[in-house]
Design a protein around this motif. Structure first.
Motif, PDB file in Angstrom:
ATOM      1  N   LEU A 140       3.297  20.866  22.667  1.00  0.00           N
ATOM      2  CA  LEU A 140       1.835  20.828  22.628  1.00  0.00           C
ATOM      3  C   LEU A 140       1.285  22.120  22.026  1.00  0.00           C
ATOM      4  N   ASP A 142       2.806  24.243  19.946  1.00  0.00           N
ATOM      5  CA  ASP A 142       3.210  24.398  18.554  1.00  0.00           C
ATOM      6  C   ASP A 142       3.245  23.046  17.843  1.00  0.00           C
ATOM      7  N   GLY A 143       2.332  22.161  18.222  1.00  0.00           N
ATOM      8  CA  GLY A 143       2.300  20.825  17.622  1.00  0.00           C
ATOM      9  C   GLY A 143       1.211  20.723  16.579  1.00  0.00           C
ATOM     10  N   THR A 144       0.077  20.115  16.950  1.00  0.00           N
ATOM     11  CA  THR A 144      -1.051  19.998  16.027  1.00  0.00           C
ATOM     12  C   THR A 144      -2.143  20.983  16.459  1.00  0.00           C
TER      13      THR A 144
END
Lengths: 239, 328
Positions: A140, A142-144
């Motif tokens: 979460l 390092d996601g979007t």
């Protein structure tokens, strides 16, 4: 087996933590973002419920304790009673709590106190819980862009509840001792997840230390009202 | 039954279409298992996808009526049992979506169809769980009916589906027993608990009988499915089997079944039972049941609200795949 009076206070504190967080995770059933998480969150909830039942049984009758106490008699941390919020809030709560629980049970398992046998089993469960929370914090954080913002908001919101676990509890001298390790571990995960470690206080005038004294947050009353309603509606019945 | 090991293909795979059909027909006739890489008729594949998808959807929609009681379970023991059961249903959904994937249909695609109302789930889950006793009644009757339906599928001609069903049936039998045991505790409990149990059985009995599907002469997919050995017994046969099992169990529970016409028929060696209200069945199937909207709305909402989480996981995976690739 019943515990000594000092251990009872500690068993109630740890048992209530597990009971309340298990309940919150149970609220996810049928609402999780992906089918694998239905299984994972239920798994963690079941582990915690198992721990709660053992710990509460050291103190008295598990159902009387769970269903017939008033809000002010519960000794859980305010952290675990916080509403699920979005998935990021649930994961931040999981990261903070499972890291604490894992470190604490690690210490208890290594000692020769009354909780050592229970802790030996629980430490394996909490290792998985912590890993689950870490893996999701990374995804979460390092996601979007959206997931990063949501995860940061969740970490910031719950940060003020993270001082409480390390307040001294009667019969649980180990709790304050794991604080440094906790902070180091959580900091590492948050940084790897490209998140900012909040600068705000980890204790507030009301927040930290209060749950262990029976002072809870508003959502907790509603939570136990729902949890206790059916049991209380049929006094003396067996299920 | 001849065992066919996983991944083995039938020899005529390379042959012309009529040969393939002959090999397929012979394998089915010999009770061999059809495996994912074997040739199969398009209609067989489509029929399996339809059935497995409906089954998978039923598992995940079926979580809702029971999850409705997790936060109110009246004892910690019951709460643990119920959470484990709802978790099993999610697990069943996973095996079944995986079985469908072996036929070339993704979970995503099937979920989209469910959410769009283009694929169905078992109509039973369109009834509400109004009291705690409904959890017991679902375990006893709904899971009992499901087991009666599903045990024969363990011998289904399609390997991955049959194998998923073996595991599912083991867990379902635990679900059915816990439901029976929970109802027994209520039936033998206080007068209020007994009444709660009876009320639940009264509401769930007829919908449970409808779970076997329409009568044989009105069942659109039955004949072909039987020929392909996807299905082994007719709807009416299975329904009769269920009634015969349930009647003595109801007696053991100290509860009655809400059917004045229910009686043992010595001549047939089976119980006769009253007429099922098929108008209600078709009505619920069409979307007019008490909870159709609620169930699908909750499912859609969970999916939509979870989109950012799935996107994050995908973005993370692709970033880190890239990093790994660059490092290499």
């Amino acid at each position: 087996m019943t515990a000594t009076s000092v251990a009872r206070t500690a068993a109630l504190a740890l048992g209530d933590d597990a009971l309340v967080l298990s309940h919150r995770l149970g609220e996810w059933a049928g609402h999780a973002p992906v089918l694998e998480e239905e299984v994972a969150l239920a798994n963690i909830a079941l582990d915690l419920l198992g721990q709660a039942r053992i710990l509460l049984s050291l103190v008295g009758d598990e159902d009387e304790l769970a269903y017939l106490r008033e809000e002010r008699a519960f000794r859980n941390l305010q952290l675990v009673e916080q509403p699920n919020g979005d998935f990021a809030h649930t994961i931040a709560r999981q990261l903070f709590f499972s890291t604490y629980q894992h470190l604490l049970y690690g210490r208890l398992a290594a000692g020769d106190g009354e909780f050592a046998p229970l802790a030996a089993k629980a430490v394996k469960e909490t290792e998985y819980h912590r890993d689950h929370a870490e893996q999701w914090t990374l995804r979460l954080g390092d996601g979007t862009e959206e997931s990063h913002a949501r995860m940061q908001r969740a970490v910031d919101t719950l940060w003020r509840f993270t001082g409480e676990p390390f307040q001294p509890v009667e019969g649980l001298a180990e709790a304050p001792l794991v604080e440094e390790e906790w902070l180091a571990s959580v900091t590492t995960v948050l940084e790897r997840a490209t998140l900012t470690v909040p600068e705000g206080p980890r204790t507030g005038a009301w927040a930290a230390g209060a749950g262990r004294q029976g002072l809870h947050t508003e959502p907790f009353g509603r939570m136990i009202a729902e949890m206790q309603h059916l049991h209380r509606s049929h006094p003396g019945a067996t299920w | 039954m001849t065992a066919v090991t996983e991944g083995q293909t039938h020899p005529a795979k390379e042959g012309s279409a009529p040969d393939q059909q002959t090999v397929f027909d012979a394998a089915v006739a010999a009770d061999e298992r059809i495996e994912p890489r074997d040739w199969m008729p398009d209609a067989y594949r489509a029929s399996l996808v339809r059935q497995i998808a409906q089954h998978a959807h039923s598992e995940i929609i079926g979580m809702q009526p029971e999850a409705n009681w997790i936060t109110r379970a009246p004892s910690l023991r019951r709460k643990a049992i119920l959470m484990a059961k709802v978790q099993d249903e999610a697990g069943h959904g996973l095996y079944l979506y995986s079985a469908a994937e072996t036929l070339g249909t993704s979970r995503e695609e099937l979920l989209d169809k469910l959410h769009a109302g283009r694929q169905k789930y078992s109509s039973i889950f369109n009834y509400p769980t109004l009291t705690w006793a409904d959890v017991g009644a679902i375990g006893w009757l709904v899971d009992g009916a499901a087991i009666t339906n599903q045990v024969p599928i363990c011998r289904c001609s399609y390997g991955p589906y049959a194998r998923a069903m073996v595991r599912i049936c083991k867990e379902e039998s635990f679900h059915q027993r816990q439901g029976f045991e929970s109802l027994l505790a209520l039936s033998q409990g206080t007068p209020e608990q007994h009444a709660m149990a009876q009320d639940a059985v009264n509401r769930w009995w007829w919908p449970s009988l409808m779970m076997f599907g329409p009568p044989d002469d009105e069942s659109s997919h039955s004949a072909q499915s039987m020929q392909w050995k996807i299905k082994r017994h007719s709807n009416d046969e299975l329904r009769q089997r269920f009634v015969d099992i349930a009647v003595p169990q109801a007696k053991a529970l100290g509860l009655t079944l809400p059917d004045p016409d229910l009686r043992w028929n010595e001549e047939r060696g089976h119980h006769d039972f009253g007429a099922i209200d098929w108008a209600e069945f078709w009505d619920v199937l069409k979307g007019n049941g008490p909870c159709n909207d609620q169930r699908i709305t909750q499912r859609r909402r969970a999916h939509e609200e979870g989109a950012w989480v799935r996107d994050a996981a995908a973005a993370y995976a692709s970033k880190h795949r890239k990093t790994k690739g660059e490092a290499a």
